[in-house]
Design a protein around this motif. Structure first.
Motif, PDB file in Angstrom:
ATOM      1  N   ASN A  40       0.827  -1.208   0.000  1.00 25.94           N
ATOM      2  CA  ASN A  40       0.000   0.000   0.000  1.00 25.94           C
ATOM      3  C   ASN A  40       0.861   1.257   0.000  1.00 25.94           C
ATOM      4  O   ASN A  40       0.510   2.259  -0.637  1.00 25.94           O
ATOM      5  N   SER A  41       1.983   1.194   0.693  1.00 26.89           N
ATOM      6  CA  SER A  41       2.872   2.364   0.738  1.00 26.89           C
ATOM      7  C   SER A  41       3.430   2.675  -0.639  1.00 26.89           C
ATOM      8  O   SER A  41       3.626   3.850  -0.996  1.00 26.89           O
ATOM      9  N   VAL A  42       3.672   1.644  -1.460  1.00 24.22           N
ATOM     10  CA  VAL A  42       4.153   1.856  -2.827  1.00 24.22           C
ATOM     11  C   VAL A  42       3.081   2.537  -3.671  1.00 24.22           C
ATOM     12  O   VAL A  42       3.370   3.436  -4.467  1.00 24.22           O
ATOM     13  N   VAL A  43       1.843   2.107  -3.500  1.00 20.01           N
ATOM     14  CA  VAL A  43       0.736   2.728  -4.225  1.00 20.01           C
ATOM     15  C   VAL A  43       0.638   4.215  -3.870  1.00 20.01           C
ATOM     16  O   VAL A  43       0.519   5.084  -4.747  1.00 20.01           O
ATOM     17  N   GLU A  44       0.729   4.509  -2.596  1.00 22.54           N
ATOM     18  CA  GLU A  44       0.629   5.901  -2.140  1.00 22.54           C
ATOM     19  C   GLU A  44       1.817   6.726  -2.634  1.00 22.54           C
ATOM     20  O   GLU A  44       1.648   7.857  -3.120  1.00 22.54           O
ATOM     21  N   THR A  45       3.012   6.172  -2.522  1.00 22.91           N
ATOM     22  CA  THR A  45       4.206   6.894  -2.963  1.00 22.91           C
ATOM     23  C   THR A  45       4.166   7.154  -4.467  1.00 22.91           C
ATOM     24  O   THR A  45       4.533   8.231  -4.938  1.00 22.91           O
ATOM     25  N   SER A  46       3.710   6.162  -5.238  1.00 25.30           N
ATOM     26  CA  SER A  46       3.649   6.316  -6.693  1.00 25.30           C
ATOM     27  C   SER A  46       2.753   7.479  -7.083  1.00 25.30           C
ATOM     28  O   SER A  46       3.105   8.289  -7.955  1.00 25.30           O
ATOM     29  N   GLY A  47       1.596   7.583  -6.448  1.00 33.91           N
ATOM     30  CA  GLY A  47       0.689   8.684  -6.744  1.00 33.91           C
ATOM     31  C   GLY A  47       1.271  10.029  -6.367  1.00 33.91           C
ATOM     32  O   GLY A  47       1.154  11.001  -7.125  1.00 33.91           O
ATOM     33  N   ARG A  48       1.903  10.078  -5.221  1.00 34.49           N
ATOM     34  CA  ARG A  48       2.487  11.345  -4.762  1.00 34.49           C
ATOM     35  C   ARG A  48       3.628  11.787  -5.662  1.00 34.49           C
ATOM     36  O   ARG A  48       3.702  12.961  -6.056  1.00 34.49           O
ATOM     37  N   MET A  49       4.492  10.849  -6.025  1.00 34.79           N
ATOM     38  CA  MET A  49       5.647  11.206  -6.843  1.00 34.79           C
ATOM     39  C   MET A  49       5.253  11.551  -8.279  1.00 34.79           C
ATOM     40  O   MET A  49       5.878  12.398  -8.922  1.00 34.79           O
ATOM     41  N   ALA A  50       4.203  10.913  -8.793  1.00 32.50           N
ATOM     42  CA  ALA A  50       3.774  11.179 -10.167  1.00 32.50           C
ATOM     43  C   ALA A  50       3.290  12.614 -10.358  1.00 32.50           C
ATOM     44  O   ALA A  50       3.298  13.135 -11.484  1.00 32.50           O
ATOM     45  N   ALA A  51       2.895  13.252  -9.287  1.00 30.23           N
ATOM     46  CA  ALA A  51       2.352  14.613  -9.381  1.00 30.23           C
ATOM     47  C   ALA A  51       3.429  15.699  -9.374  1.00 30.23           C
ATOM     48  O   ALA A  51       3.133  16.871  -9.634  1.00 30.23           O
ATOM     49  N   ILE A  52       4.683  15.321  -9.091  1.00 29.25           N
ATOM     50  CA  ILE A  52       5.756  16.317  -8.988  1.00 29.25           C
ATOM     51  C   ILE A  52       6.291  16.640 -10.386  1.00 29.25           C
ATOM     52  O   ILE A  52       6.754  15.744 -11.095  1.00 29.25           O
ATOM     53  N   PRO A  53       6.258  17.906 -10.814  1.00 32.88           N
ATOM     54  CA  PRO A  53       6.679  18.251 -12.173  1.00 32.88           C
ATOM     55  C   PRO A  53       8.183  18.414 -12.350  1.00 32.88           C
ATOM     56  O   PRO A  53       8.681  18.414 -13.474  1.00 32.88           O
ATOM     57  N   ASP A  54       8.919  18.570 -11.263  1.00 34.01           N
ATOM     58  CA  ASP A  54      10.337  18.907 -11.357  1.00 34.01           C
ATOM     59  C   ASP A  54      11.211  17.692 -11.649  1.00 34.01           C
ATOM     60  O   ASP A  54      10.812  16.540 -11.439  1.00 34.01           O
ATOM     61  N   ASN A  55      12.425  17.951 -12.126  1.00 35.36           N
ATOM     62  CA  ASN A  55      13.412  16.910 -12.406  1.00 35.36           C
ATOM     63  C   ASN A  55      14.637  17.080 -11.523  1.00 35.36           C
ATOM     64  O   ASN A  55      14.850  18.139 -10.906  1.00 35.36           O
ATOM     65  N   LEU A 261      20.612   6.012 -18.449  1.00 31.54           N
ATOM     66  CA  LEU A 261      20.460   6.761 -19.695  1.00 31.54           C
ATOM     67  C   LEU A 261      19.199   7.614 -19.613  1.00 31.54           C
ATOM     68  O   LEU A 261      18.098   7.088 -19.500  1.00 31.54           O
ATOM     69  N   GLY A 262      19.361   8.914 -19.637  1.00 27.78           N
ATOM     70  CA  GLY A 262      18.215   9.803 -19.510  1.00 27.78           C
ATOM     71  C   GLY A 262      17.816   9.996 -18.062  1.00 27.78           C
ATOM     72  O   GLY A 262      18.444   9.477 -17.136  1.00 27.78           O
ATOM     73  N   THR A 263      16.756  10.750 -17.861  1.00 30.94           N
ATOM     74  CA  THR A 263      16.271  11.045 -16.513  1.00 30.94           C
ATOM     75  C   THR A 263      15.393   9.904 -16.028  1.00 30.94           C
ATOM     76  O   THR A 263      14.340   9.634 -16.596  1.00 30.94           O
ATOM     77  N   ARG A 264      15.823   9.223 -14.992  1.00 29.61           N
ATOM     78  CA  ARG A 264      15.053   8.116 -14.448  1.00 29.61           C
ATOM     79  C   ARG A 264      13.949   8.644 -13.524  1.00 29.61           C
ATOM     80  O   ARG A 264      14.021   9.759 -13.011  1.00 29.61           O
ATOM     81  N   ASP A 265      12.942   7.816 -13.328  1.00 28.69           N
ATOM     82  CA  ASP A 265      11.790   8.160 -12.498  1.00 28.69           C
ATOM     83  C   ASP A 265      12.191   8.154 -11.024  1.00 28.69           C
ATOM     84  O   ASP A 265      12.507   7.099 -10.464  1.00 28.69           O
ATOM     85  N   THR A 266      12.162   9.320 -10.397  1.00 31.69           N
ATOM     86  CA  THR A 266      12.480   9.392  -8.968  1.00 31.69           C
ATOM     87  C   THR A 266      11.508   8.537  -8.159  1.00 31.69           C
ATOM     88  O   THR A 266      11.869   7.950  -7.133  1.00 31.69           O
ATOM     89  N   GLY A 267      10.266   8.445  -8.634  1.00 32.48           N
ATOM     90  CA  GLY A 267       9.275   7.634  -7.942  1.00 32.48           C
ATOM     91  C   GLY A 267       9.656   6.168  -7.874  1.00 32.48           C
ATOM     92  O   GLY A 267       9.305   5.472  -6.916  1.00 32.48           O
ATOM     93  N   ALA A 268      10.369   5.673  -8.879  1.00 37.90           N
ATOM     94  CA  ALA A 268      10.831   4.291  -8.841  1.00 37.90           C
ATOM     95  C   ALA A 268      11.765   4.093  -7.653  1.00 37.90           C
ATOM     96  O   ALA A 268      11.628   3.129  -6.878  1.00 37.90           O
ATOM     97  N   TYR A 269      12.714   4.989  -7.520  1.00 37.99           N
ATOM     98  CA  TYR A 269      13.618   4.914  -6.368  1.00 37.99           C
ATOM     99  C   TYR A 269      12.850   5.009  -5.059  1.00 37.99           C
ATOM    100  O   TYR A 269      13.088   4.250  -4.110  1.00 37.99           O
ATOM    101  N   ALA A 270      11.909   5.944  -4.988  1.00 39.35           N
ATOM    102  CA  ALA A 270      11.154   6.156  -3.747  1.00 39.35           C
ATOM    103  C   ALA A 270      10.370   4.905  -3.351  1.00 39.35           C
ATOM    104  O   ALA A 270      10.302   4.549  -2.165  1.00 39.35           O
ATOM    105  N   THR A 271       9.780   4.238  -4.342  1.00 37.74           N
ATOM    106  CA  THR A 271       9.011   3.045  -4.010  1.00 37.74           C
ATOM    107  C   THR A 271       9.903   1.892  -3.568  1.00 37.74           C
ATOM    108  O   THR A 271       9.469   1.034  -2.783  1.00 37.74           O
TER     109      THR A 271
END
Length: 418
Positions: A40-55, A261-271
């Motif tokens: 459940n924490s991964v689900v919550e983190t994924s939603g929160r991180m997906a909303a962040i526009p910055d890199n 290679l390229g900008t990786r998804d910070t949310g992946a790391y967070a989860t």
């Protein structure tokens, strides 16, 4: 020994869709080898991180926070994997990362051989075959033990040579459910070829705990987070410093010659930090340890004990229900008594196609999966003369009650086919 009812309830509360499919309704989830349940924490983190526009890499508070999240996740990975040296990075998937590591090792070493075994998933076998040929190396396949569903260090010892440059190892088979002794195999390789680059497919093993890269003596280890309580869309790789130093794809002039290679998804790391936090939490519930790594080790031991109790119940029976070993028309891949087994039992039912048995189980509210003798599983099933098998894969959030439900269903299915 299984978890107490109170602990199991706490464990199950941490995961999404434990007892009910969002599309099909109530069900027992015995398809964990195809992808574990998601925290459940991964689900919550994924939603929160997906909303962040910055890199990452900008001079603003959000960017600084994202870099800190990535740094924390890499530190968390070191603790979970017990990898004080080397480096971690994420990629498209576990399979993609295995291809990259194997390609770099094959192309970056002198002429010689590449060593694999027939028990391996096609992720490593395919990559080793392709890049050995491209690098004009000979790809050598070690036959696994069909009766056991695994390969051991002695088998590697008979095939490794001083000119073996790259070797691949499967930690746990997603078809047989059997684990390999990675440390023993690695030692056997290095006795003959000390500088060999050894790359391990840990994708099926990771959910069962007990990761310990420092003890393995290897150069690469890859997992797929969706099989270890996180989500799809990324893979995690660890590599030794000497593997990281081989020529590889990266942007010209990029500092440190990075592997990402390229900008990786910070949310992946967070989860993935969520996954590590979960293992630590579980360790705190099954031990009195206060050190983070010690808690994770304790969690791994507890997971192994719980899952062994589940597979024993499935094979030998529970309560007044006969186990699979007592159903005359059922055969068990890898044998009845096999200490290598990690939470998975693959079976065949005489006179009934695997896909039909899976459908009948589905109709009784039990999710399993058919493994066919195709490019994924033919290496295991063809030598056994089996066109297909039913894979029943459990994890530590499953219960003895769910096993009993499965055994009752199997008794009915066997009787129907008699």
């Amino acid at each position: 020994m299984t978890f107490s009812s109170e602990l199991l309830s706490d464990v199950r509360s941490k995961f999404a869709h434990v007892a009910e499919c969002p599309f099909g309704g109530p069900r027992v989830f015995f398809e964990n080898a195809g992808g574990a349940l998601t925290l459940n924490s991964v689900v919550e983190t994924s939603g929160r991180m997906a909303a962040i526009p910055d890199n990452q890499g900008r001079d603003n508070p959000a960017s600084h926070a994202l870099v800190a999240i990535i740094d924390k996740a890499k530190a968390d990975m070191r603790v979970l994997f017990n990898a004080p040296d080397g480096q971690f990075f994420v990629g498209e998937s576990g399979t993609e990362l295995l291809f990259r590591l194997i390609r770099v090792a094959c192309l970056g070493t002198p002429d010689g051989t590449v060593l694999s075994s027939t028990v391996e998933h096609p992720a490593t076998r395919s990559a080793a075959s392709k890049w050995a040929e491209t690098a004009r190396k000979t790809h050598v396949l070690i036959p696994h033990d069909d009766a056991v569903g695994a390969v051991d260090a002695a088998a590697y010892s008979t095939m490794v040579r001083p000119e073996t440059r790259v070797a691949t190892i499967l930690h746990t088979s997603p078809v047989t459910g059997m684990s390999m002794d990675v440390a023993a195999i690695s030692r056997a390789i290095r006795v003959v070829s000390p500088e060999c680059f050894i790359i391990v497919d840990g994708i099926q093993h990771a959910a069962h705990g007990q990761l310990d890269i420092e003890s393995y003596g290897i150069d690469g280890y890859v997992v797929s987070p969706y099989k270890v309580f996180s989500r799809h869309g990324y893979g995690v790789a660890w590599m030794s410093d000497r593997l990281a130093a081989l020529p590889h794809d990266h942007l010209l002039g990029a500092p440190g010659e990075p592997w990402e290679l390229g900008t990786r998804d910070t949310g992946a790391y967070a989860t993935f930090s969520d996954v590590v936090d979960y293992f630590e939490w579980l360790g705190s519930k099954v031990s009195h340890e206060t050190d983070r790594r010690a808690r994770i080790v304790a969690a791994g031991h507890a997971i192994h004990a719980h899952e062994k109790a589940l597979t024993d119940a499935m094979i030998f029976g529970t309560g007044n229900l006969k186990g699979l070993a007592d159903l005359a028309s059922v055969s068990i891949i890898g044998g009845v008594e096999n200490p290598r087994r990690e939470g998975l039992v693959s079976i065949a039912v005489q006179g009934q196609a695997a896909r039909d048995v899976v459908t009948k189980l589905q109709m009784r509210g039990i999710r399993t999966h058919t493994r066919k003798a195709d490019h994924y599983s033919g290496n295991i099933l063809d030598p056994l003369g089996m066109p297909s098998a039913i894979r029943v894969s459990m994890c530590h959030y499953n219960s003895t009650g769910e096993v009993a439900q499965f055994l009752q269903a199997m008794r009915e299915i066997v009787e129907e086919g008699a």
